[in-house]
Write a protein that holds these residues in place. Structure first.
Motif, short mmCIF file in Angstrom:
data_model
loop_
_atom_site.label_atom_id
_atom_site.label_comp_id
_atom_site.label_asym_id
_atom_site.label_seq_id
_atom_site.Cartn_x
_atom_site.Cartn_y
_atom_site.Cartn_z
N SER A 87 0.79 -1.22 0.00
CA SER A 87 0.00 0.00 0.00
C SER A 87 0.83 1.29 0.00
N ALA A 88 1.87 1.36 0.84
CA ALA A 88 2.61 2.61 0.98
C ALA A 88 3.44 2.90 -0.27
N PRO A 89 3.74 4.14 -0.55
CA PRO A 89 4.56 4.47 -1.73
C PRO A 89 5.90 3.74 -1.70
N GLY A 90 6.22 3.03 -2.77
CA GLY A 90 7.49 2.31 -2.85
C GLY A 90 7.54 1.03 -2.05
N GLN A 91 6.39 0.57 -1.54
CA GLN A 91 6.38 -0.62 -0.68
C GLN A 91 6.05 -1.88 -1.48
N PHE A 92 6.84 -2.93 -1.22
CA PHE A 92 6.62 -4.21 -1.91
C PHE A 92 6.71 -5.35 -0.89
N GLU A 93 6.04 -6.42 -1.22
CA GLU A 93 6.00 -7.59 -0.33
C GLU A 93 6.52 -8.81 -1.07
N PHE A 94 7.32 -9.62 -0.35
CA PHE A 94 7.87 -10.86 -0.88
C PHE A 94 7.51 -11.98 0.11
N ILE A 95 6.82 -13.00 -0.36
CA ILE A 95 6.33 -14.05 0.52
C ILE A 95 7.22 -15.28 0.38
N LEU A 96 7.80 -15.67 1.51
CA LEU A 96 8.78 -16.75 1.54
C LEU A 96 8.12 -18.10 1.78
N PRO A 97 8.79 -19.19 1.41
CA PRO A 97 8.25 -20.53 1.68
C PRO A 97 8.37 -20.86 3.16
N PRO A 98 7.52 -21.75 3.66
CA PRO A 98 7.58 -22.12 5.08
C PRO A 98 8.70 -23.10 5.36
N GLY A 99 9.00 -23.25 6.65
CA GLY A 99 10.01 -24.20 7.09
C GLY A 99 9.94 -24.36 8.59
N SER A 100 10.79 -25.20 9.14
CA SER A 100 10.87 -25.31 10.59
C SER A 100 11.28 -23.94 11.15
N PRO A 101 10.94 -23.63 12.41
CA PRO A 101 11.14 -22.26 12.90
C PRO A 101 12.54 -21.70 12.70
N VAL A 102 13.58 -22.42 13.12
CA VAL A 102 14.93 -21.88 12.95
C VAL A 102 15.27 -21.73 11.48
N ALA A 103 14.94 -22.74 10.68
CA ALA A 103 15.24 -22.68 9.25
C ALA A 103 14.48 -21.54 8.58
N ALA A 104 13.23 -21.32 9.00
CA ALA A 104 12.44 -20.24 8.40
C ALA A 104 13.03 -18.88 8.71
N VAL A 105 13.50 -18.68 9.94
CA VAL A 105 14.12 -17.39 10.29
C VAL A 105 15.45 -17.24 9.55
N HIS A 159 11.81 -0.18 8.18
CA HIS A 159 11.22 0.77 9.13
C HIS A 159 9.71 0.52 9.21
N PRO A 160 9.15 0.34 10.40
CA PRO A 160 7.73 -0.03 10.51
C PRO A 160 6.76 1.00 9.94
N ARG A 161 7.11 2.30 10.03
CA ARG A 161 6.20 3.31 9.45
C ARG A 161 6.96 4.61 9.23
N PRO A 162 7.75 4.65 8.17
CA PRO A 162 8.56 5.85 7.96
C PRO A 162 7.75 7.08 7.56
N TYR A 163 6.51 6.87 7.11
CA TYR A 163 5.69 8.01 6.67
C TYR A 163 4.33 7.93 7.36
N SER A 164 4.02 8.94 8.11
CA SER A 164 2.79 8.93 8.91
C SER A 164 1.54 8.98 8.04
N HIS A 165 1.66 9.41 6.78
CA HIS A 165 0.49 9.51 5.91
C HIS A 165 0.18 8.20 5.20
#
Length: 869
Positions: free
Chosen positions: A631-649, A673-679
């Motif tokens: 949603s935010a300007p310049g924001q993109f999402e990449f969805i990773l495959p699952p794994g065991s907890p340590v391997a996934a991290v 940054h969790p929210r670099p732009y308040s708008h």
């Protein structure tokens, strides 16, 4: 992903069913080598003959591999055993858990002995599915004899009538025990060791005159010692096998759809009790043909008669060949040869895997490790030669490891296996450290440097870099890398909190299964994750990665719960521009005409960069499930495959680095940054958590909700993290709640046992965050907490207080990190699971970090965080 890499990964990581195993020794007897010589892990020799075992190739190979298991710097046998003794004393359960890693289920012959061993059900804590029983018929016969003659047999008696009465009682008692075992759902099969007792040349039909049986019965009683009997007289032993087969065949004839319960037969390799000639399974041909409705399992690869056993498994539909025991009893070449011989004519649907593990947990570990390596070598060779294609080889491996036993023994176990569920480098996990490094370098000969990484409490990745020759010394344990313990109390600026000390150190131990070349950056290097170790080689309480592994293992060992995790990376791509009036640099979004999942003109300009990121990740085996504009300007999402907890991290951290490197190549800064732009909306690092089986999902979720305001100390680890957690931003809103497919609750339920954790962002140390979530779930299951919060279908912030109360929603998510830290400080139960020292140090660091950041002006603080995260 390279197809061969996918095949190797499957062979090394697919869950297995061990169809023939035995009880482990209790800890008190686990190092009693006078009674249980440890050399027998690779040898059937006994007594004086066993003294030669250390000079055999199988034991020398095992010693080198066990040295890596125990973190022993040498493979000298006496020192390996000494290291083992220390491991057994400090963490016997941990050793067993490590040795049985990857074992879905054990089929246990628990009648090998009744001394010094752990009981049958005790083994459940180390496997995914409950242990099942294999009944040894000769021991059942001995038990029946002891029940008939508890005070022993009068060897001077010659009364035939009395003897016949005893025989009749024995017939009835034995058949009754076999019948009860057939009806017992815990029993999945039977076993005969007639090969040891009298040989495999079993008489196929009963004598019309049972005088021969009566004489054999009499000899057996006469040879007994008190009330202890050993059934080893041929007519009686043959009769036992026929009786068991008659009942098994009758059971199938009366109920063809009932559970299948095969008969296992020891064949081939054994100790000096056997007659080697009569251990040839060819002697069983007539018996197999006479009982077509009973399935026979020829154990131990029938070595050295593998081809004879293979012939029977080929031409008789009721014969299966087990590939166990020869691992680790024979050399590497012999193991590969045995697999090749078994594949000469045997359908891969008729091959089973077992360890014949017994007494020592290392018998399981060595067998599984060596079998996976040998199977990989053989199947990859057949694929390269064109005999198998990749899919055929994968099916063969999965069938041998799991599916054939699952079908044959009517276990009805289910697994979800996808080779994406393990990190790209997991093909190295079955190798010793030295072998793993050599294998990696063989595939990546241009790599000159290795980066050893660890992740501190400020979520800063710390790196030590080594030329290959020096890193090889670390792998061979010829040198150690000490890190000052003060790093557990250090800020991003390298300032140590006043509570810290410059005295003391811990050591970095590379986890060779995570070796991965650095891509997206101009460097001939690779990265490896690490464990923290103490001076004595023990786990360091403060190591975040170790903590996550321990909590995950405790969920499995104590509650039978397995966990998978998967992450979503959200980044905002920024470009650095210089203000013309001040020459100051500032970060601005790379695009402006931008919205969620839309391909605008600006967004389309970014497609080549996005695709380069995806391709670069795939080059090291990280295959994204999807990617899109957020949603935010310049924001993109990449969805990773699952794994065991340590391997996934591990995968998450590596993927973030790749995204950052590739973006930098094009002049962009990829910030977490969790929210670099308040708008605009903020950036999260949503985690998907799945627990199986889902039978305890409500208690697990109840635990997470109960401790939610404490674990946010780890999941929302910076004050700016709370700027994102507002109603209307699809970030989970402001109340502790959960909802099915509700993206405005901090926990979204997706399916049974599967949730998305939304109150989580990229500034978290994800090892600690996931450990806290799983620890809270662990407490919920342990305490059998009821789920009192109801399924919320709305944004709880928009509901009235009465509506929230009706759903059990009464607690707000903290609005500052200080509130979360205070909650964590007072949450004794969660602290106890996570470790009080770690929690105290973490709170100390985060309070110092708050003080440091609050001293900055808002814009300076924003830029400071963007430059670092």
């Amino acid at each position: 992903m390279d197809p061969l890499t996918s095949l190797r990964r499957l062979i090394q990581t697919h869950p297995l069913i061990d169809n023939h195993a035995h009880n482990l020794l209790a800890q008190a007897a686990a190092s009693n080598y006078a009674k249980y010589p440890f050399e027998q892990i690779t040898s059937e020799a006994q007594g004086p003959a066993l003294h030669n075992a250390p000079s055999t190739l199988p034991l020398q190979r095992a010693a080198a591999q066990l040295a890596t298991l125990y973190d022993c710097p040498t493979s000298e046998w006496d020192r390996v055993k000494a290291a083992r003794d220390q491991y057994v004393e400090r963490d016997y359960d941990g050793l067993i858990r490590r040795c049985l890693e990857g074992t879905h289920s054990l089929l246990l012959d628990d009648l090998l002995t009744d001394q010094d061993i752990e009981p049958f059900a005790w083994h459940d804590r180390f496997t995914t599915a409950p242990t099942k029983r294999i009944v040894r018929i000769e021991v059942v016969a001995a038990q029946v004899l002891a029940s008939i003659l508890p005070n022993g047999f009068d060897k001077t008696s010659s009364d035939i009538t009395v003897l016949r009465q005893y025989l009749d009682q024995f017939r009835q008692g034995f058949n009754q025990k076999i019948s009860e075992a057939i009806a017992d759902p815990v029993v999945v099969g039977f076993k005969s060791v007639i090969c040891y007792r009298t040989g495999l040349n079993v008489q196929v039909t009963d004598d019309e005159d049972d005088g021969t049986l009566l004489e054999s019965f009499s000899r057996t009683l006469s040879q007994g010692s008190g009330s202890t009997y050993r059934v080893e007289d041929k007519p009686l032993n043959d009769w036992l096998v026929r009786q068991a087969l008659n009942q098994l065949q009758s059971a199938k004839e009366s109920d063809a759809s009932g559970p299948n319960k095969p008969l296992q037969l020891h064949t081939g390799l054994g100790d000096n009790d056997i007659n080697l000639i009569l251990s040839n399974p060819a002697y069983l041909q007539d018996l197999v043909a006479r009982y077509p409705k009973v399935d026979f399992v020829l154990l131990h690869s029938a070595y050295p008669y593998t081809r004879e056993a293979g012939y029977l498994a080929c031409v008789y539909p009721n014969v299966y060949l087990d590939l166990g025991e020869v691992f680790p009893m024979v050399s590497r070449d012999a193991q590969e040869s045995i697999i090749r011989e078994s594949l000469e004519i045997v359908p891969t649907s008729r091959l089973l895997w077992s360890t014949d593990g017994h007494f020592f947990p290392e018998t399981y570990w060595l067998a599984n490790k060596q079998f996976r390596d040998a199977l990989e070598k053989v199947l990859v060779d057949y694929v390269n030669q064109g005999d198998h294609n990749i899919d055929q080889a994968k099916i063969a491996a999965a069938d041998i490891l799991f599916h054939n036993s699952n079908r044959l023994y009517s276990l009805n176990e289910t697994i979800t296996y996808d080779d994406r569920l393990v990190p790209a480098v997991s093909t190295l996990s079955g190798l010793s450290s030295t072998d793993a490094l050599e294998s990696f370098m063989h595939s990546n000969p241009d790599v000159k440097y290795i980066w050893m990484q660890f992740f501190d409490y400020t979520s800063t990745v710390r790196v030590r870099m080594f030329p290959i020759r020096e890193f090889a010394k670390i792998v061979r344990k010829q040198r150690r890398i000490g890190i000052c313990t003060a790093t557990f109390l250090m800020l991003q600026s390298d300032t140590v909190c006043p509570e810290g000390s410059t005295t003391g150190q811990f050591y970095l131990e590379p986890d060779l299964s995570t070796l991965s070349r650095n891509v997206g950056i101009d460097s001939k290097s690779a990265t490896v994750m690490t464990w923290g170790r103490s001076e004595e080689g023990l786990e360091v309480e403060g190591c975040p990665r170790t903590l996550l592994r321990r909590v995950t293992a405790d969920l499995r060992a104590k509650h039978g719960i397995n966990v998978l995790c998967g992450f979503e990376i959200e980044v905002i791509l920024l470009k650095c521009v210089t203000k013309p009036d001040t020459d100051e640099e500032e970060f601005v979004p790379c695009v402006r005409n931008h919205s969620w999942s839309q391909m605008t003109r600006d967004t389309r300009r970014m497609v080549p960069l996005l695709e380069e990121i995806v391709d670069t990740l795939a080059s090291i085996g990280i295959d994204l499930e999807q990617f899109h504009a957020e949603s935010a300007p310049g924001q993109f999402e990449f969805i990773l495959p699952p794994g065991s907890p340590v391997a996934a991290v591990d995968t998450l951290l590596k993927a973030r680095q790749v995204v950052t490197y590739v973006a930098e190549q094009h002049g962009y800064r990829a910030t977490l940054h969790p929210r670099p732009y308040s708008h605009a909306a903020g950036s999260a690092a949503h985690a998907h958590v799945s627990v199986t089986p889902a039978t305890q999902e409500e208690s697990f979720l109840a635990g997470v909700l109960k401790h939610f305001t404490s674990l946010t100390a780890f999941t929302l680890s910076n004050d700016v993290s709370y700027d994102r957690m507002h109603s209307g931003l699809w970030a989970g809103s402001e109340w502790v709640a959960w909802g099915t497919q509700n993206r405005e609750t901090p926990i979204r339920k997706i399916s049974a046992g599967h949730w998305e954790i939304k109150a989580l962002d990229g500034l978290s140390n994800m090892y600690l965050a996931m450990a806290a979530i799983l620890a809270a779930g662990f407490l919920g299951v342990q305490e059998k907490l009821p789920l009192t919060l109801q399924d919320c279908l709305y944004d709880a912030a928009t509901l009235s207080e009465a509506d929230r109360s009706a759903l059990g929603i009464t607690t707000q998510i903290p609005t500052t990190l200080t509130q979360s830290l205070d909650n964590m400080a007072s949450d004794k139960a969660l602290r106890d699971v996570l470790g009080n020292t770690l929690v105290e140090n973490y709170i100390t660091v985060k309070r110092a970090e708050i003080k440091k950041l609050n001293a900055m002006e808002a814009e300076v603080r924003r830029k400071w965080l963007v430059e670092r995260y």
